[in-house]
Design a protein around this motif. Structure first.
Motif, PDB file in Angstrom:
ATOM      1  N   GLN A 139      63.056  71.455  26.007  1.00  8.94           N
ATOM      2  CA  GLN A 139      63.155  70.176  25.580  1.00  8.94           C
ATOM      3  C   GLN A 139      64.207  69.062  26.479  1.00  8.94           C
ATOM      4  OE1 GLN A 139      64.079  68.589  21.692  1.00  8.94           O
ATOM      5  NE2 GLN A 139      65.835  70.005  21.325  1.00  8.94           N
ATOM      6  N   TRP A 140      65.085  69.852  26.982  1.00  5.96           N
ATOM      7  CA  TRP A 140      66.325  69.558  27.803  1.00  5.96           C
ATOM      8  C   TRP A 140      65.885  70.077  29.141  1.00  5.96           C
ATOM      9  CZ3 TRP A 140      69.214  65.929  25.874  1.00  5.96           C
ATOM     10  CH2 TRP A 140      69.378  65.886  24.374  1.00  5.96           C
ATOM     11  N   ARG A 141      64.746  70.438  29.626  1.00  2.00           N
ATOM     12  CA  ARG A 141      64.593  70.936  30.960  1.00  2.00           C
ATOM     13  C   ARG A 141      64.414  69.985  31.694  1.00  2.00           C
ATOM     14  NH1 ARG A 141      60.207  75.275  30.290  1.00  2.00           N
ATOM     15  NH2 ARG A 141      61.947  76.231  29.283  1.00  2.00           N
ATOM     16  N   LEU A 142      64.832  69.845  32.936  1.00  2.46           N
ATOM     17  CA  LEU A 142      64.648  69.013  34.015  1.00  2.46           C
ATOM     18  C   LEU A 142      63.692  69.141  34.869  1.00  2.46           C
ATOM     19  CD1 LEU A 142      68.605  68.072  35.017  1.00  2.46           C
ATOM     20  CD2 LEU A 142      67.262  67.037  33.233  1.00  2.46           C
ATOM     21  N   MET A 143      63.240  70.277  35.213  1.00  2.00           N
ATOM     22  CA  MET A 143      62.137  70.646  36.306  1.00  2.00           C
ATOM     23  C   MET A 143      60.993  71.154  35.464  1.00  2.00           C
ATOM     24  SD  MET A 143      63.480  70.037  39.259  1.00  2.00           S
ATOM     25  CE  MET A 143      62.589  70.968  40.426  1.00  2.00           C
ATOM     26  N   PRO A 144      59.729  70.593  35.749  1.00  3.48           N
ATOM     27  CA  PRO A 144      58.544  71.182  35.109  1.00  3.48           C
ATOM     28  C   PRO A 144      58.210  72.688  35.342  1.00  3.48           C
ATOM     29  CG  PRO A 144      57.747  69.681  36.664  1.00  3.48           C
ATOM     30  CD  PRO A 144      59.441  69.622  36.807  1.00  3.48           C
ATOM     31  N   ALA A 145      58.435  73.527  34.356  1.00  8.21           N
ATOM     32  CA  ALA A 145      58.125  74.905  34.521  1.00  8.21           C
ATOM     33  C   ALA A 145      57.763  75.290  32.819  1.00  8.21           C
ATOM     34  CB  ALA A 145      59.231  75.632  34.955  1.00  8.21           C
ATOM     35  N   SER A 146      57.221  76.606  32.766  1.00  9.00           N
ATOM     36  CA  SER A 146      57.114  77.081  31.571  1.00  9.00           C
ATOM     37  C   SER A 146      58.344  78.005  31.398  1.00  9.00           C
ATOM     38  CB  SER A 146      55.740  78.287  31.608  1.00  9.00           C
ATOM     39  OG  SER A 146      55.922  79.158  32.710  1.00  9.00           O
ATOM     40  N   ASP A 147      58.220  78.232  29.886  1.00 14.06           N
ATOM     41  CA  ASP A 147      59.418  79.016  29.762  1.00 14.06           C
ATOM     42  C   ASP A 147      59.594  80.460  30.345  1.00 14.06           C
ATOM     43  OD1 ASP A 147      59.925  77.163  27.739  1.00 14.06           O
ATOM     44  OD2 ASP A 147      59.026  78.377  26.019  1.00 14.06           O
ATOM     45  N   ARG A 148      58.690  81.141  30.501  1.00 13.09           N
ATOM     46  CA  ARG A 148      58.615  82.397  31.460  1.00 13.09           C
ATOM     47  C   ARG A 148      59.138  82.040  32.748  1.00 13.09           C
ATOM     48  NH1 ARG A 148      53.440  86.680  32.109  1.00 13.09           N
ATOM     49  NH2 ARG A 148      54.746  88.464  33.399  1.00 13.09           N
ATOM     50  N   ALA A 149      58.571  81.260  33.366  1.00 11.36           N
ATOM     51  CA  ALA A 149      58.660  80.811  34.760  1.00 11.36           C
ATOM     52  C   ALA A 149      60.298  80.443  34.806  1.00 11.36           C
ATOM     53  CB  ALA A 149      57.991  79.777  35.284  1.00 11.36           C
ATOM     54  N   ALA A 150      60.711  79.536  33.818  1.00 12.26           N
ATOM     55  CA  ALA A 150      62.371  79.232  33.871  1.00 12.26           C
ATOM     56  C   ALA A 150      62.962  80.229  33.787  1.00 12.26           C
ATOM     57  CB  ALA A 150      62.345  78.050  32.688  1.00 12.26           C
ATOM     58  N   ALA A 151      62.668  81.207  32.889  1.00 12.22           N
ATOM     59  CA  ALA A 151      63.608  82.316  32.666  1.00 12.22           C
ATOM     60  C   ALA A 151      63.463  83.295  34.099  1.00 12.22           C
ATOM     61  CB  ALA A 151      63.112  83.171  31.551  1.00 12.22           C
ATOM     62  N   ARG A 152      62.459  83.507  34.433  1.00 14.14           N
ATOM     63  CA  ARG A 152      62.447  84.238  35.899  1.00 14.14           C
ATOM     64  C   ARG A 152      63.269  83.586  37.000  1.00 14.14           C
ATOM     65  NH1 ARG A 152      56.379  86.333  37.290  1.00 14.14           N
ATOM     66  NH2 ARG A 152      57.573  86.954  39.235  1.00 14.14           N
ATOM     67  N   ILE A 153      63.100  82.458  37.066  1.00 13.02           N
ATOM     68  CA  ILE A 153      63.969  81.676  38.081  1.00 13.02           C
ATOM     69  C   ILE A 153      65.420  81.650  37.851  1.00 13.02           C
ATOM     70  CG2 ILE A 153      64.452  79.273  39.101  1.00 13.02           C
ATOM     71  CD1 ILE A 153      61.465  78.490  38.716  1.00 13.02           C
ATOM     72  N   CYS A 154      65.857  81.593  36.484  1.00 13.51           N
ATOM     73  CA  CYS A 154      67.293  81.444  36.484  1.00 13.51           C
ATOM     74  C   CYS A 154      67.628  83.110  36.732  1.00 13.51           C
ATOM     75  CB  CYS A 154      67.194  81.107  34.743  1.00 13.51           C
ATOM     76  SG  CYS A 154      67.217  79.423  34.532  1.00 13.51           S
ATOM     77  N   GLY A 155      67.022  84.005  36.290  1.00 13.35           N
ATOM     78  CA  GLY A 155      67.450  85.408  36.441  1.00 13.35           C
ATOM     79  C   GLY A 155      67.467  85.551  38.064  1.00 13.35           C
TER      80      GLY A 155
END
Length: 394
Positions: free
Chosen positions: A349-365
């Motif tokens: 809910q606090w994500r600034l860029m639209p992405a799924s949870d899995r994609a967000a975790a992969r990008i962060c990693g």
């Protein structure tokens, strides 16, 4: 009757005129014809010099007394310092001085300074005693006052001369110490200039194939040399407990700031209304969250580096190692705070860029992995370069 008095007056005037004429003739004769014995007397009598303004003192005896009180020959000691400092200053003007030569020159300066400190310890007691004795005499008689007794004037002159000799030794000590400080600063400037020249000379870059091809050969020796550099610096610290106290304070500061940041992040990401927070609320919250996640890491590192550098002068290589390590750590944690706040893999809910949870975790990693690789490789490259500089500087 009147004529008779007139004749008497004329006779008196005539007698006076005759007397004056005789006296003038006698005076002229004495000036043109001096006594024949005068030249012999003048030739035989030696010229007498004008008397001195003050009492005559035995300078050699007072100088010997000053040397005896100090324990060394003052003039010889001062001339010895000047000769040594002149020689070292000439040696520092030679081009392309190596680190080993600079270290030898610095050691010689420290040896000269130790001799000056020993001389100063010997000089202080007689200088203080002479100053007190001069103060006890009081001011000299002013112009127009009766002069003081001859013995008192002699004592005053001797004490003033003795105090002047000892004061000249004190001034020579201060001047020599100032000159040593300037020469040590010159050595530091030469070391820094040589280090910068060797460090930033054209070499294969961090992204060059040659750099990574030669890295396995340099890493073991570089690690060993860096360990030796840090160990030598640690052994040279006189008050190691002070450094440990600074480290403990930095750790304590990190713990306090981490707890405060954790509490602050929860307050900034608190949303009590229905649905997801609007974008402006997420963006403003993200700015505070990023700051709170970076400060607990940056502040202790800067505190630790600044306090150690202020308490103990860091050698160039140790300073560069600390700086590179702090830079790598700050880059890694700053990138991690930025990417985890923007993509919020665990708080969608606090994500600034639209992405799924899995994609967000992969990008962060992935971004965090790249930051770690960049920071570690940069640190390894700097350490390797330091080892190369040390090899070339010998």
């Amino acid at each position: 009757m009147i004529d008779r008095f007139r004749d008497i007056a004329r006779a008196l005037v005539g007698v006076l005129l005759l007397g004056m004429a005789g006296a003038a003739a006698q005076t002229a004769q004495s000036q043109t014809s001096p006594n024949s014995d005068a030249p012999s007397q003048t030739a035989q009598a030696p010229a007498q010099p004008a008397g001195p303004a003050g009492p005559q003192i035995n300078i050699a005896e007072i100088s010997a007394r000053a040397n005896r009180d100090v324990g060394v020959n003052i003039e010889t000691a001062i001339n010895g310092w000047q000769h040594e400092l002149d020689r070292l200053e000439s040696a520092l003007q030679k081009p392309r001085l190596r680190y080993s030569e600079l270290n030898d020159l610095r050691d010689e300066l420290q040896r000269v300074r130790a001799g000056i400190e020993d001389f100063w310890k010997r000089l202080q007691p007689p200088l203080a005693a002479a100053k007190d004795q001069v103060a006890l005499l009081g001011p000299a008689p002013a112009a127009g006052q009766p002069p003081e007794p001859e013995q008192a004037a002699l004592n005053r002159a001797e004490l003033n001369y003795l105090f002047g000799l000892l004061s000249a030794g004190q001034a020579a000590v201060h001047s020599a110490n100032l000159r040593i400080d300037q020469l040590i600063n010159t050595i530091q400037d030469i070391r820094r200039r040589n280090f910068t020249t060797s460090l930033f000379q054209p070499v294969p870059g961090i992204y060059s194939y040659q750099t990574w091809a030669e890295l396995p050969d340099y890493v073991p020796s570089a690690t060993s040399r860096v360990r030796g550099i840090v160990t030598d610096w640690w052994d040279s610290i006189r008050d190691q407990s002070e450094v440990l106290l600074i480290v403990f304070e930095a750790v304590l500061l990190w713990v306090v700031l981490t707890l405060a940041a954790w509490h602050g992040v929860h307050r900034l990401r608190r949303w009590r209304h229905e649905g997801e927070p609007p974008f402006w609320r997420r963006a403003s919250s993200a700015a505070g969250v990023i700051l709170l996640r970076i400060v607990p890491v940056v502040a202790p590192i800067l505190f630790l580096y600044g306090m150690i550098a202020e308490a103990h002068a860091l050698p160039e290589r140790v300073d560069w190692i600390f700086y590179s390590t702090a830079q790598s750590i700050i880059i890694i944690f700053a990138v991690n705070a930025l990417v985890t706040t923007v993509f919020a893999p665990w708080s969608s809910q606090w994500r600034l860029m639209p992405a799924s949870d899995r994609a967000a975790a992969r990008i962060c990693g992935l971004v965090l992995t790249l930051a770690i690789v960049y920071g570690v490789t940069t640190l390894i490259y700097v350490i390797t370069r330091l080892a190369q500089v040390r090899l070339h500087s010998r």
